[in-house]
Enzyme design. Structure first.
Site, PDB file in Angstrom:
ATOM      1  CB  VAL A 160      35.813  17.870 -25.308  1.00 58.04           C
ATOM      2  CG1 VAL A 160      34.434  18.239 -25.883  1.00 58.04           C
ATOM      3  CG2 VAL A 160      35.790  18.071 -24.301  1.00 58.04           C
ATOM      4  CB  ILE A 161      32.651  13.897 -28.980  1.00 57.66           C
ATOM      5  CG1 ILE A 161      34.216  12.663 -28.249  1.00 57.66           C
ATOM      6  CG2 ILE A 161      32.586  12.950 -29.440  1.00 57.66           C
ATOM      7  CD1 ILE A 161      34.144  11.373 -27.407  1.00 57.66           C
ATOM      8  CD  GLU A 198      34.699  20.047 -14.180  1.00 57.34           C
ATOM      9  OE1 GLU A 198      34.487  19.112 -14.624  1.00 57.34           O
ATOM     10  OE2 GLU A 198      33.479  20.585 -13.768  1.00 57.34           O
ATOM     11  CG  PHE A 226      45.150  22.237 -24.898  1.00 56.38           C
ATOM     12  CD1 PHE A 226      44.805  22.747 -23.717  1.00 56.38           C
ATOM     13  CD2 PHE A 226      44.900  22.016 -25.858  1.00 56.38           C
ATOM     14  CE1 PHE A 226      43.011  23.094 -24.183  1.00 56.38           C
ATOM     15  CE2 PHE A 226      43.813  22.269 -26.382  1.00 56.38           C
ATOM     16  CZ  PHE A 226      42.928  22.536 -25.888  1.00 56.38           C
ATOM     17  CB  THR A 279      24.119  21.688 -27.751  1.00 59.94           C
ATOM     18  OG1 THR A 279      24.690  21.099 -27.073  1.00 59.94           O
ATOM     19  CG2 THR A 279      22.891  20.847 -27.777  1.00 59.94           C
ATOM     20  CG  HIS A 321      27.898  21.527 -23.283  1.00 55.60           C
ATOM     21  ND1 HIS A 321      26.952  21.626 -22.460  1.00 55.60           N
ATOM     22  CD2 HIS A 321      29.358  21.160 -22.490  1.00 55.60           C
ATOM     23  CE1 HIS A 321      27.239  21.861 -21.266  1.00 55.60           C
ATOM     24  NE2 HIS A 321      28.502  21.070 -20.962  1.00 55.60           N
ATOM     25  NE  ARG A 378      43.168  13.805 -34.439  1.00 57.02           N
ATOM     26  CZ  ARG A 378      41.599  13.011 -35.590  1.00 57.02           C
ATOM     27  NH1 ARG A 378      41.391  11.934 -34.937  1.00 57.02           N
ATOM     28  NH2 ARG A 378      42.210  13.787 -36.820  1.00 57.02           N
ATOM     29  CD1 TRP A 430      32.465  13.922 -18.339  1.00 59.93           C
ATOM     30  CD2 TRP A 430      31.165  13.425 -19.911  1.00 59.93           C
ATOM     31  NE1 TRP A 430      31.258  14.162 -18.062  1.00 59.93           N
ATOM     32  CE2 TRP A 430      30.098  14.158 -18.902  1.00 59.93           C
ATOM     33  CE3 TRP A 430      30.845  13.220 -21.626  1.00 59.93           C
ATOM     34  CZ2 TRP A 430      28.918  14.003 -20.035  1.00 59.93           C
ATOM     35  CZ3 TRP A 430      29.647  13.473 -21.665  1.00 59.93           C
ATOM     36  CH2 TRP A 430      28.339  13.860 -20.749  1.00 59.93           C
TER      37      TRP A 430
HETATM   38  C1  DLZ Z   1      28.656  17.981 -19.864  1.00 65.83           C
HETATM   39  C2  DLZ Z   1      29.925  17.425 -21.016  1.00 65.83           C
HETATM   40  C3  DLZ Z   1      29.531  17.301 -21.937  1.00 65.83           C
HETATM   41  C4  DLZ Z   1      28.584  17.204 -22.819  1.00 65.83           C
HETATM   42  N1  DLZ Z   1      30.226  16.464 -22.927  1.00 65.83           N
HETATM   43  C5  DLZ Z   1      31.552  16.472 -22.277  1.00 65.83           C
HETATM   44  C6  DLZ Z   1      32.636  15.771 -22.653  1.00 65.83           C
HETATM   45  O1  DLZ Z   1      32.594  15.304 -24.541  1.00 65.83           O
HETATM   46  N2  DLZ Z   1      34.530  15.720 -22.628  1.00 65.83           N
HETATM   47  C7  DLZ Z   1      34.382  16.137 -21.354  1.00 65.83           C
HETATM   48  O2  DLZ Z   1      35.283  15.330 -20.865  1.00 65.83           O
HETATM   49  N3  DLZ Z   1      33.281  15.931 -20.482  1.00 65.83           N
HETATM   50  C8  DLZ Z   1      31.604  16.493 -20.928  1.00 65.83           C
HETATM   51  N4  DLZ Z   1      31.011  17.149 -20.107  1.00 65.83           N
HETATM   52  C9  DLZ Z   1      30.801  17.390 -18.693  1.00 65.83           C
HETATM   53  C10 DLZ Z   1      31.981  19.046 -18.037  1.00 65.83           C
HETATM   54  O3  DLZ Z   1      32.931  18.583 -18.817  1.00 65.83           O
HETATM   55  C11 DLZ Z   1      31.591  19.102 -16.660  1.00 65.83           C
HETATM   56  O4  DLZ Z   1      31.892  18.304 -16.406  1.00 65.83           O
HETATM   57  C12 DLZ Z   1      30.208  19.337 -16.460  1.00 65.83           C
HETATM   58  O5  DLZ Z   1      29.717  20.572 -17.570  1.00 65.83           O
HETATM   59  C13 DLZ Z   1      29.831  19.966 -14.585  1.00 65.83           C
HETATM   60  O6  DLZ Z   1      30.936  21.140 -15.117  1.00 65.83           O
END
Ligand code: DLZ
Length: 158
Positions: A90-91, A67, A122, A95, A97, A136, A31
């Site tokens: 992860v942004i 993962e 990490f 929600t 999430h 970053r 992602w």
């Molecule tokens: C589903 C999801 C969302 C909403 N956002 C991110 C993100 O910002 N960065 C990231 O690396 N992964 C995201 N994912 C995917 C989850 O990490 C994961 O791959 C899925 O939920 C499948 O297990």
């Protein structure tokens, strides 16, 4: 905890042990690849700078940051690997999430590290928006991939 207070990009190279025979696994989430590629480049550059041989760096991808834990475990279980560097972004969205992913990864990587007695870095960038992530990943707050690699090297020198 703020990046401005402690920036591992400014560590001293000479304080670490010889890394020329160490083997590193890097796990990168797919992602936000424009950012995770920069993290990955920062990590590899740092390992090479410390004398790690290019053929001893094993780069693997996983679908998303969630993962990273399993990816780290699959690599850490190999006796040939000395340390694992996990990288993702992860942004925050609308929600919670992001919260669930971030906590799961932090907990998961800690568990893998303790289970295999190996450094598992990490390198998860957790931000409110894209700009904070870019800052970053080679921007004004350095590169968290570099820091994650430096942390692994530091722990191998422990
Ligand atoms: C589903 C999801 C969302 C909403 N956002 C991110 C993100 O910002 N960065 C990231 O690396 N992964 C995201 N994912 C995917 C989850 O990490 C994961 O791959 C899925 O939920 C499948 O297990």
């Amino acid at each position: 905890m703020a990046t401005a207070l402690k920036n591992l990009n400014e560590y001293s190279k000479n304080s670490f042990a010889d890394m020329s025979e160490k083997r590193f696994g890097i796990v990168v989430a797919e992602w936000h690849t424009e950012i995770t590629n920069a993290l990955s480049n920062g990590a590899i550059e740092t390992l090479l700078k410390h004398g790690v041989q290019r053929e001893n760096i094993y780069l693997n991808t996983v679908p998303g940051s969630f993962e990273l834990t399993l990816g780290a475990q699959l690599i850490a279980q190999s006796e040939e690997i000395d340390a694992v560097i996990c990288l993702g972004v992860v942004i925050k969205g609308d929600t919670k999430h992001d919260d669930y992913i971030n906590h799961a990864v932090a907990q998961g990587l800690t568990t893998v590290s303790l289970k295999y007695n190996k450094p598992v870095s990490f390198g998860l960038v957790t931000t409110n928006d894209l700009q904070q992530a870019l800052d970053r990943a080679g921007g004004k707050h350095g590169n968290k991939g570099t820091e994650a690699a430096a942390a692994a090297i530091h722990m191998l020198s422990f």
